[in-house]
Design an enzyme around this catalytic site. Structure first.
Site, PDB file in Angstrom:
ATOM      1  N   GLU A  91       0.835  -1.197   0.000  1.00 34.34           N
ATOM      2  CA  GLU A  91       0.000   0.000   0.000  1.00 34.34           C
ATOM      3  C   GLU A  91       0.872   1.250   0.000  1.00 34.34           C
ATOM      4  OE1 GLU A  91      -4.008  -1.620   2.178  1.00 34.34           O
ATOM      5  OE2 GLU A  91      -2.477  -0.780   3.470  1.00 34.34           O
ATOM      6  N   CYS A 104       3.431   8.839   0.819  1.00 37.84           N
ATOM      7  CA  CYS A 104       3.962   7.942   1.845  1.00 37.84           C
ATOM      8  C   CYS A 104       4.140   6.575   1.186  1.00 37.84           C
ATOM      9  CB  CYS A 104       2.959   7.890   3.005  1.00 37.84           C
ATOM     10  SG  CYS A 104       3.448   6.746   4.285  1.00 37.84           S
ATOM     11  N   GLU A 159      10.540  -1.381   7.164  1.00 38.75           N
ATOM     12  CA  GLU A 159      11.591  -0.594   7.823  1.00 38.75           C
ATOM     13  C   GLU A 159      12.633  -0.270   6.750  1.00 38.75           C
ATOM     14  OE1 GLU A 159      12.840   0.957  10.795  1.00 38.75           O
ATOM     15  OE2 GLU A 159      14.372   1.303   9.284  1.00 38.75           O
ATOM     16  N   SER A 190      12.332   7.212   7.330  1.00 33.11           N
ATOM     17  CA  SER A 190      11.868   7.083   8.710  1.00 33.11           C
ATOM     18  C   SER A 190      12.221   5.700   9.249  1.00 33.11           C
ATOM     19  CB  SER A 190      10.349   7.279   8.742  1.00 33.11           C
ATOM     20  OG  SER A 190       9.880   7.048  10.042  1.00 33.11           O
ATOM     21  N   SER A 213      11.427   6.949  14.832  1.00 33.84           N
ATOM     22  CA  SER A 213      10.205   6.627  15.554  1.00 33.84           C
ATOM     23  C   SER A 213      10.594   6.235  16.979  1.00 33.84           C
ATOM     24  CB  SER A 213       9.573   5.435  14.820  1.00 33.84           C
ATOM     25  OG  SER A 213       8.217   5.482  14.911  1.00 33.84           O
ATOM     26  N   LEU A 214      10.417   7.150  17.918  1.00 29.56           N
ATOM     27  CA  LEU A 214      10.924   6.950  19.277  1.00 29.56           C
ATOM     28  C   LEU A 214       9.872   6.227  20.158  1.00 29.56           C
ATOM     29  CD1 LEU A 214      13.500   7.640  20.822  1.00 29.56           C
ATOM     30  CD2 LEU A 214      12.395   9.758  21.569  1.00 29.56           C
TER      31      LEU A 214
HETATM   32  S1  SF4 Z   1       5.833   0.770  12.741  1.00 26.58           S
HETATM   33 FE1  SF4 Z   1       7.267  -0.903  13.167  1.00 26.58          FE
HETATM   34  S2  SF4 Z   1       6.248  -2.775  12.429  1.00 26.58           S
HETATM   35 FE2  SF4 Z   1       5.165  -0.997  11.555  1.00 26.58          FE
HETATM   36  S3  SF4 Z   1       6.095  -0.732   9.526  1.00 26.58           S
HETATM   37 FE3  SF4 Z   1       7.160   0.659  10.953  1.00 26.58          FE
HETATM   38  S4  SF4 Z   1       8.924  -0.547  11.700  1.00 26.58           S
HETATM   39 FE4  SF4 Z   1       7.488  -1.986  10.758  1.00 26.58          FE
END
Ligand code: SF4
Length: 350
Positions: A91, A104, A159, A190, A213-214
């Site tokens: 997606e 995105c 990721e 990210s 992403s903390l």
């Molecule tokens: S939030 Fe975590 S599990 Fe979800 S796509 Fe990003 S890295 Fe992967």
């Protein structure tokens, strides 16, 4: 057969040399691919017919089938479901916010990291995307968007720093002056905290923006909601971010998904200020989008208080609205309908 988008301009020139074509044909092809966004070799009217036929016999130009496109009646956010050449599904989301148009995009089919609040994490990893599959998302979305993109973010499925070489090569193609010529600073990668590759980005002097992403201010909580924290503990992650900002002289963005009762207390807000002190950064606070009641968004007054505490310390903070919430296109809600396969472990990928 290869996808033509996989080729850099230099590789395209090399290929054309091999079939006795002049160099300027590469410019014409590149223009057709990225500026005109043609989706059939037949459309390349600047090329002789024989060369068009040669290219069609050697390369794919499009491999995606659009399975579904859902547009939010609330904010026009549009979620696309694509089927790839091998039948896998991913997606991508187009988000409209005033003059800003953000694409995105995904970097993997599924994701191996299993963040507890994220739908993609529940899929496990099926495979990495290729350079062409990453770039084709942008070309396909551009052909359908109301306006051209102003920002591209690797915040879709996967990721990106676990598909490092491919993601960087795709970003290089998207920003290539003879191609889409997308502003490099407007391409954001990210990560959920792959510290090793944050350092690598710094060492390689890459021009792209970095978001981290903390989502938690203690090692304990981070491990609970983001299992990757066991491999890259909070201290190690923040050290890598400090290294990155020092070496690149760039600001990073910290993403903080607020989850009711888990990481949204006043003490958490104070700790967040403390942890990020001295790091040139912006903090994006996002109310959680999960359907799982264990990971619910906070009440509005809690959100406002969180914002006030961080603002008081003069940190740049943005409360991101939950764009695309109504069509399940918001952060953490992407779940393409793939057959679930065995998880591939992070260690194997690295
Ligand atoms: S939030 Fe975590 S599990 Fe979800 S796509 Fe990003 S890295 Fe992967």
């Amino acid at each position: 057969m290869r996808h033509i988008i996989d080729l850099t301009p230099d590789e395209l020139i090399e290929y054309l040399k091999g079939i006795n074509q002049p160099r300027y044909r590469a410019d014409q092809i590149y223009k057709g691919l990225y500026v005109k966004n043609w989706d059939s070799f037949e459309d390349f009217s600047t090329l002789p017919k024989s060369l068009r036929a040669e290219l069609a016999g050697q390369f794919y130009l499009r491999r995606f089938t659009l399975i579904d496109a859902i547009k939010s009646p609330v904010d026009n956010t549009t979620k696309y479901l694509w089927q790839l050449g091998d039948g896998s599904r991913i997606e991508s989301v187009t988000i409209y916010e005033g003059k800003r148009v953000t694409f995105c995009i995904s970097s993997q089919v599924g994701c191996p990291l299993d963040c507890k609040f994220c739908a993609t994490g529940k899929m496990g990893l099926l495979r990495n995307l290729s350079v062409a599959e990453i770039v084709e998302q942008v070309l396909q979305m551009k052909a359908r968007a109301e306006r051209p993109p102003t920002n591209i973010v690797f915040m879709g499925m996967g990721e990106p720093l676990l598909n490092y070489d491919t993601v960087i090569r795709a970003a290089d193609i998207l920003s290539h002056p003879e191609g889409l010529c997308f502003n490099r600073k407007k391409i954001t990668i990210s990560t959920s905290g792959i510290a090793k590759n944050i350092r690598r980005m710094a060492d390689e002097g890459l021009p792209y923006s970095l978001a981290v992403s903390l989502n938690a201010v203690t090692q304990n909580m981070r491990e609970k909601i983001m299992p990757i924290a066991r491999k890259y503990p909070l201290d190690e992650l923040l050290d890598a971010v400090r290294y990155y900002t020092k070496k690149t002289r760039r600001r990073v963005t910290f993403e903080y998904v607020l989850m009711k009762g888990l990481n949204d207390s006043e003490a958490d807000a104070h700790s967040l200020v403390k942890l990020t002190a001295g790091i040139p950064c912006k903090i994006n606070v996002i109310p959680c989008n999960s359907d799982d009641p264990l990971y619910a968004p906070p009440e509005d007054d809690v959100l406002i208080r969180f914002d006030q505490i961080i603002n008081k310390k003069n940190r740049t903070i943005t409360i991101r609205s939950r764009k695309g919430w109504d069509i399940r296109a918001a952060c953490g809600q992407l779940y393409a309908d793939n057959e679930r396969k065995k998880r591939i472990h992070v260690e194997m990928l690295e």
